[in-house]
Write a protein that holds these residues in place. Structure first.
Motif, PDB file in Angstrom:
ATOM      1  N   TYR A 199       0.818  -1.222   0.000  1.00 20.04           N
ATOM      2  CA  TYR A 199       0.000   0.000   0.000  1.00 20.04           C
ATOM      3  C   TYR A 199       0.853   1.275   0.000  1.00 20.04           C
ATOM      4  O   TYR A 199       0.422   2.310  -0.467  1.00 20.04           O
ATOM      5  N   LYS A 200       2.062   1.190   0.511  1.00 18.04           N
ATOM      6  CA  LYS A 200       2.896   2.400   0.533  1.00 18.04           C
ATOM      7  C   LYS A 200       3.187   2.891  -0.888  1.00 18.04           C
ATOM      8  O   LYS A 200       3.406   4.076  -1.116  1.00 18.04           O
ATOM      9  N   HIS A 201       3.105   1.981  -1.850  1.00 16.83           N
ATOM     10  CA  HIS A 201       3.345   2.390  -3.240  1.00 16.83           C
ATOM     11  C   HIS A 201       2.169   3.171  -3.814  1.00 16.83           C
ATOM     12  O   HIS A 201       2.268   3.721  -4.899  1.00 16.83           O
ATOM     13  N   LEU A 202       1.059   3.193  -3.104  1.00  7.77           N
ATOM     14  CA  LEU A 202      -0.103   3.938  -3.607  1.00  7.77           C
ATOM     15  C   LEU A 202      -0.196   5.330  -2.989  1.00  7.77           C
ATOM     16  O   LEU A 202      -1.163   6.050  -3.204  1.00  7.77           O
ATOM     17  N   GLN A 203       0.813   5.706  -2.217  1.00  5.66           N
ATOM     18  CA  GLN A 203       0.838   7.063  -1.661  1.00  5.66           C
ATOM     19  C   GLN A 203       1.321   8.023  -2.751  1.00  5.66           C
ATOM     20  O   GLN A 203       2.297   7.731  -3.447  1.00  5.66           O
ATOM     21  N   ALA A 204       0.633   9.146  -2.878  1.00  2.00           N
ATOM     22  CA  ALA A 204       1.047  10.115  -3.901  1.00  2.00           C
ATOM     23  C   ALA A 204       2.261  10.904  -3.412  1.00  2.00           C
ATOM     24  O   ALA A 204       2.544  10.927  -2.210  1.00  2.00           O
ATOM     25  N   HIS A 205       2.919  11.593  -4.350  1.00  4.23           N
ATOM     26  CA  HIS A 205       4.151  12.303  -3.978  1.00  4.23           C
ATOM     27  C   HIS A 205       3.923  13.374  -2.932  1.00  4.23           C
ATOM     28  O   HIS A 205       4.819  13.745  -2.191  1.00  4.23           O
ATOM     29  N   ASP A 206       2.681  13.894  -2.832  1.00  2.00           N
ATOM     30  CA  ASP A 206       2.430  14.957  -1.850  1.00  2.00           C
ATOM     31  C   ASP A 206       2.083  14.414  -0.462  1.00  2.00           C
ATOM     32  O   ASP A 206       1.828  15.174   0.455  1.00  2.00           O
ATOM     33  N   GLY A 207       2.015  13.086  -0.321  1.00  2.00           N
ATOM     34  CA  GLY A 207       1.809  12.516   1.014  1.00  2.00           C
ATOM     35  C   GLY A 207       0.440  11.911   1.256  1.00  2.00           C
ATOM     36  O   GLY A 207       0.244  11.211   2.243  1.00  2.00           O
ATOM     37  N   HIS A 208      -0.542  12.179   0.387  1.00  2.00           N
ATOM     38  CA  HIS A 208      -1.864  11.594   0.642  1.00  2.00           C
ATOM     39  C   HIS A 208      -2.079  10.349  -0.212  1.00  2.00           C
ATOM     40  O   HIS A 208      -1.291  10.054  -1.104  1.00  2.00           O
ATOM     41  N   TRP A 209      -3.136   9.601   0.118  1.00  2.00           N
ATOM     42  CA  TRP A 209      -3.469   8.402  -0.659  1.00  2.00           C
ATOM     43  C   TRP A 209      -4.657   8.711  -1.550  1.00  2.00           C
ATOM     44  O   TRP A 209      -5.779   8.861  -1.050  1.00  2.00           O
ATOM     45  N   PRO A 210      -4.440   8.844  -2.845  1.00  4.67           N
ATOM     46  CA  PRO A 210      -5.578   9.118  -3.736  1.00  4.67           C
ATOM     47  C   PRO A 210      -6.424   7.859  -3.921  1.00  4.67           C
ATOM     48  O   PRO A 210      -6.001   6.761  -3.541  1.00  4.67           O
ATOM     49  N   GLY A 211      -7.590   8.021  -4.517  1.00  3.69           N
ATOM     50  CA  GLY A 211      -8.405   6.832  -4.757  1.00  3.69           C
ATOM     51  C   GLY A 211      -9.668   7.146  -5.512  1.00  3.69           C
ATOM     52  O   GLY A 211     -10.121   8.300  -5.564  1.00  3.69           O
ATOM     53  N   GLU A 212     -10.230   6.089  -6.059  1.00  7.65           N
ATOM     54  CA  GLU A 212     -11.497   6.196  -6.765  1.00  7.65           C
ATOM     55  C   GLU A 212     -12.606   6.374  -5.741  1.00  7.65           C
ATOM     56  O   GLU A 212     -12.521   5.842  -4.639  1.00  7.65           O
ATOM     57  N   TYR A 213     -13.649   7.103  -6.131  1.00  7.66           N
ATOM     58  CA  TYR A 213     -14.772   7.268  -5.209  1.00  7.66           C
ATOM     59  C   TYR A 213     -16.082   7.182  -5.982  1.00  7.66           C
ATOM     60  O   TYR A 213     -16.916   8.077  -5.959  1.00  7.66           O
ATOM     61  N   GLY A 214     -16.224   6.067  -6.717  1.00  5.62           N
ATOM     62  CA  GLY A 214     -17.398   5.901  -7.574  1.00  5.62           C
ATOM     63  C   GLY A 214     -18.472   5.059  -6.912  1.00  5.62           C
ATOM     64  O   GLY A 214     -18.425   4.773  -5.724  1.00  5.62           O
ATOM     65  N   GLY A 215     -19.422   4.647  -7.710  1.00  6.15           N
ATOM     66  CA  GLY A 215     -20.487   3.769  -7.204  1.00  6.15           C
ATOM     67  C   GLY A 215     -21.866   4.232  -7.597  1.00  6.15           C
ATOM     68  O   GLY A 215     -22.557   3.553  -8.348  1.00  6.15           O
ATOM     69  N   PRO A 216     -22.295   5.421  -7.105  1.00  2.00           N
ATOM     70  CA  PRO A 216     -23.665   5.846  -7.405  1.00  2.00           C
ATOM     71  C   PRO A 216     -23.848   6.066  -8.910  1.00  2.00           C
ATOM     72  O   PRO A 216     -23.044   6.751  -9.538  1.00  2.00           O
ATOM     73  N   MET A 217     -24.910   5.487  -9.452  1.00  3.31           N
ATOM     74  CA  MET A 217     -25.067   5.522 -10.910  1.00  3.31           C
ATOM     75  C   MET A 217     -25.876   6.723 -11.407  1.00  3.31           C
ATOM     76  O   MET A 217     -26.185   6.808 -12.581  1.00  3.31           O
TER      77      MET A 217
END
Ligand code: LAN
Length: 721
Positions: A81-99
């Motif tokens: 999971y540490k490889h999914l940290q962005a260069h600025d320090g936060h963890w980005p991610g998808e936030y989808g679902g509602p259609m």
């Protein structure tokens, strides 16, 4: 770029070249996807692991030595999971679902003349193709979902004869056609000029002219509902419609089983398909609409103009307060249309809206979607950082740099001031708060402030290698905001105090969502606030200690009262009992209430233990949230198992077996590279809508496994690492 749609390419394969997509992270955690075209651009901006992971490509991260115990499993989890940290320090991610969000993006952009890049257009089509319901219109297809997504995919350029459209149309017609679409669908289609305004219940902008003390004044509504209804009332007031064109004329035929021009529109106002109905109108609401509809025939022009002008003022203030992000994805697109209508495509507002529209668009393995917010940056970063500190993984040399980065990000993300337009846009105080996504979006959320502050305190106080970036004064500011948010029953709601009376729910116009008219107290929100106050008090016992003490006591009373007789707490933002119970038991543990000492804790543990499956896991369906009663999922779920095991540990459950069994299940699902596969969707809102928290499958297993390792060692009299 070739056009895969005309040649009938299957949607399982990307319509674009996935090796080109790049996530740009800048300005305090804003994330936007880009598709560099030239080889030079591509060479200067190599694709990284964050891009690869979220695109569903192979990250090439190595297999790790198999974990021999829970601690090693947690360590392996973070090694990935540490490889999914962005260069600025936060963890980005998808936030989808509602259609219902992508149609808003597509329709809103279309009517405002705001185009998409070709690669975005193609991948949005692919997303909609992939998300079309697999069976023939039975199961969970709704008019809301089918009608709006059908319109969207046609606007995006899919031919009416394409098999996906043919099938969707058949389903839509079988469900009654778009006349039976719920209120928000009627509204979107009216804007698109494919449904008559006369078929809508009124949304009079004059409501905003009422004096503030009126008990049902919209400033008392839940913030999402009111922020959506501000631009709605503007667009309704001016009866906004897109100009007719060939596509519109054609859609008028495609969306309805009957001839569009013979539809009796006023008779459709309350026509909502059974497949969609969750919160039927109350009789009082229907009666009110009869009165308001009569007013529409004889409205007083100066009053209407004043209402429209007031709504527009509020739209502008909201845009300026949030740097054009706005509170959420629905208000984002309605505001954009209103600004385009009033100020045109050359205006500053239009251009800013176009820039920030990008923040809601996310490309995933199945194509491009519209997210529930401009990201879940703070939420995800808050959990993983706390997990690392609590499990001891933070002390490993190789993790230190990343944690300092995370602290730097959290430091930047705290809101330092009150909104630019504060009382004039009915806002709650924001100075000292953290929001759910970025500082720019700028909304106080009670529990995000709690989790943000906890994360900072953990990083600054429990580790000896971190700089003290957030000053004591700024932590006190966070406490000050939270202390303004307690309701008379002791509980905490999401963004604001409960401002309106409970009977307002009878005015819920949206049919598809429950409990949206006012704020409600939530065990989840209450816990994040309560626990952060309790931890803060340990470090700074002198600051507002009496206020904190009083607040804590009262919050615990609320949690006691909110417990269901069977022993669990109903979750409103995660699915469902396992989620809320984890929070509630964390709260109780901080005031010394555990399995051994508190009947509340004990009842909760017993409730959870009854739900543990043979395989050691827990699994509940999103239907639990609709019904406020436990509904089993087909399979046990890693994330829910973590919540349940965390609950038992917070309650200091004295027998190791159920915890060990949960640990074994979560370890058995871990992949050789340390990650976990995506399972069922994790989150929910407004009772009926599921929403994805894909980062949870890392933060909670890492947290639970690391904590369980220590806990089990303690139980057995040894010592954890
Ligand atoms: C969210 C996401 C985060 C969530 C938590 C912080 C988890 C919660 O504890 C408090 C409420 C909050 C902030 C929340 C509220 C409602 C949101 C914004 C969402 C679920 C994300 C999407 C949803 C929003 C209402 C979607 C748009 C739909 C409308 C009905 C306007």
């Amino acid at each position: 770029m070739w056009n895969p749609i005309t040649v009938g390419q299957s949607a399982t394969h990307p319509f674009t070249d996935y090796s080109r997509w790049r996530l740009l992270v800048n300005d305090g955690g804003r994330h936007t996807w880009h598709y560099p075209r030239t080889d030079e651009e591509l060479a200067n901006w190599p694709q990284n692991t964050v891009d690869e992971f979220w695109l569903g490509l192979n990250t090439g991260l190595p297999e790790l030595p198999p974990a021999k115990d829970a601690y090693e499993a947690a360590r392996n989890g973070y090694e990935f999971y540490k490889h999914l940290q962005a260069h600025d320090g936060h963890w980005p991610g998808e936030y989808g679902g509602p259609m219902f969000l992508l149609p808003g993006l597509v329709i809103g952009s279309y009517v405002s003349g705001m185009g998409f890049k070709e690669e975005e257009r193609l991948e949005m089509i692919r997303y909609l193709m992939n998300r079309a319901h697999p069976e023939d219109g039975e199961g969970h297809s709704t008019v809301f979902g089918t009608g709006l997504n059908y319109a969207a995919i046609r606007i995006l350029g899919l031919d009416a004869d394409h098999p996906v459209c043919v099938k969707a149309r058949a389903t839509l017609h079988k469900l009654g056609g778009a006349t039976a679409i719920p209120a928000w669908g009627k509204f979107w289609l009216s804007i698109l000029n494919c449904y008559d305004w006369a078929g809508n219940n009124p949304v009079p902008p004059e409501l905003w002219l009422l004096p503030d003390w009126v008990p049902f004044h919209p400033h008392r509504w839940w913030i999402h509902t009111r922020t959506v209804y501000v631009p709605m009332s503007y667009l309704y007031g001016v009866r906004y419609t897109m100009e007719e064109n060939d596509l519109i004329l054609s859609l008028r035929q495609e969306l309805y089983p009957q001839d569009y021009y013979t539809i009796n529109w006023p008779a459709q106002r309350n026509n909502v398909s059974k497949a969609d109905l969750y919160a039927p109108h109350s009789g009082i609401f229907d009666a009110l609409n009869v009165v308001l509809s009569s007013y529409e025939h004889c409205n007083i022009p100066p009053l209407r103009r004043a209402g429209v002008a007031k709504a527009y003022e509020l739209i502008v203030r909201e845009d300026e307060n949030t740097e054009y992000q706005t509170l959420g994805p629905v208000s984002k697109m309605f505001n954009l249309i209103a600004r385009a209508h009033a100020e045109g495509p050359e205006s500053f507002a239009y251009k800013q809206h176009a820039i920030k529209r990008q923040d809601f668009m996310w490309i995933g393995a199945e194509g491009m979607m519209m997210c529930g917010t401009n990201g879940s940056q703070l939420w995800d970063t808050g959990f993983i950082t706390q997990a690392l500190v609590e499990t001891g993984l933070a002390d490993l040399e190789e993790n230190k740099k990343g944690l300092i980065k995370a602290l730097e990000w959290l430091n930047e993300a705290q809101i330092r001031d009150n909104p630019k337009h504060y009382h004039s846009s009915y806002r709650h105080t924001t100075k000292g708060a953290w929001g759910f996504s970025t500082k720019e979006q700028g909304y106080t959320v009670s529990d995000c402030t709690g989790e943000g502050l906890k994360a900072v305190m953990y990083l600054q106080h429990d580790l000896d290698f971190t700089p003290k970036l957030v000053s004591e004064r700024r932590m006190c500011d966070a406490i000050d905001v939270m202390l303004t948010l307690q309701n008379p029953n002791g509980g905490f709601a999401s963004y604001e105090l409960i401002r309106g009376p409970f009977w307002m729910e009878i005015l819920n116009p949206a049919e598809v969502f429950g409990d949206i008219m006012i704020e409600y107290c939530y065990p989840e929100c209450t816990t994040s606030v309560l626990t952060s106050l309790a931890i803060f008090r340990k470090h700074y016992p002198q600051y507002r200690s009496k206020d904190i003490e009083r607040t804590l006591k009262h919050a615990i009373e609320y949690l006691h009262n909110a417990q269901k007789p069977e022993g669990g707490w109903v979750g409103s933002w995660g699915i469902c009992f396992t989620y809320a119970t984890q929070f509630a038991l964390e709260s109780l543990s901080l005031v010394g209430e555990t399995y051994e000492t508190s009947p509340y804790s004990r009842r909760a543990c017993e409730f959870l233990l009854k739900k543990q499956r043979k395989d050691g896991g827990w699994g509940e369906s999103y239907k639990s949230c609709e019904q406020s009663a436990w509904v089993e999922h087909e399979n046990s779920q890693v994330v829910q198992t973590c919540w349940a095991v965390m609950s038992l540990m917070y309650a200091r459950y004295p027998y190791p077996e159920p915890i060990e069994k949960g640990v074994r299940l979560v370890m058995s699902r871990q992949l050789p590279n340390g990650s976990w596969p995506q399972e069922a969707i994790e989150g929910v809102f407004n009772k009926t809508c599921a929403i994805a928290y894909p980062n949870f499958k890392f933060s909670f297993p890492i947290w639970m496994l690391g904590k369980a390792h220590k806990y089990l060692a303690e139980l057995k009299g040894g010592s954890g690492r």
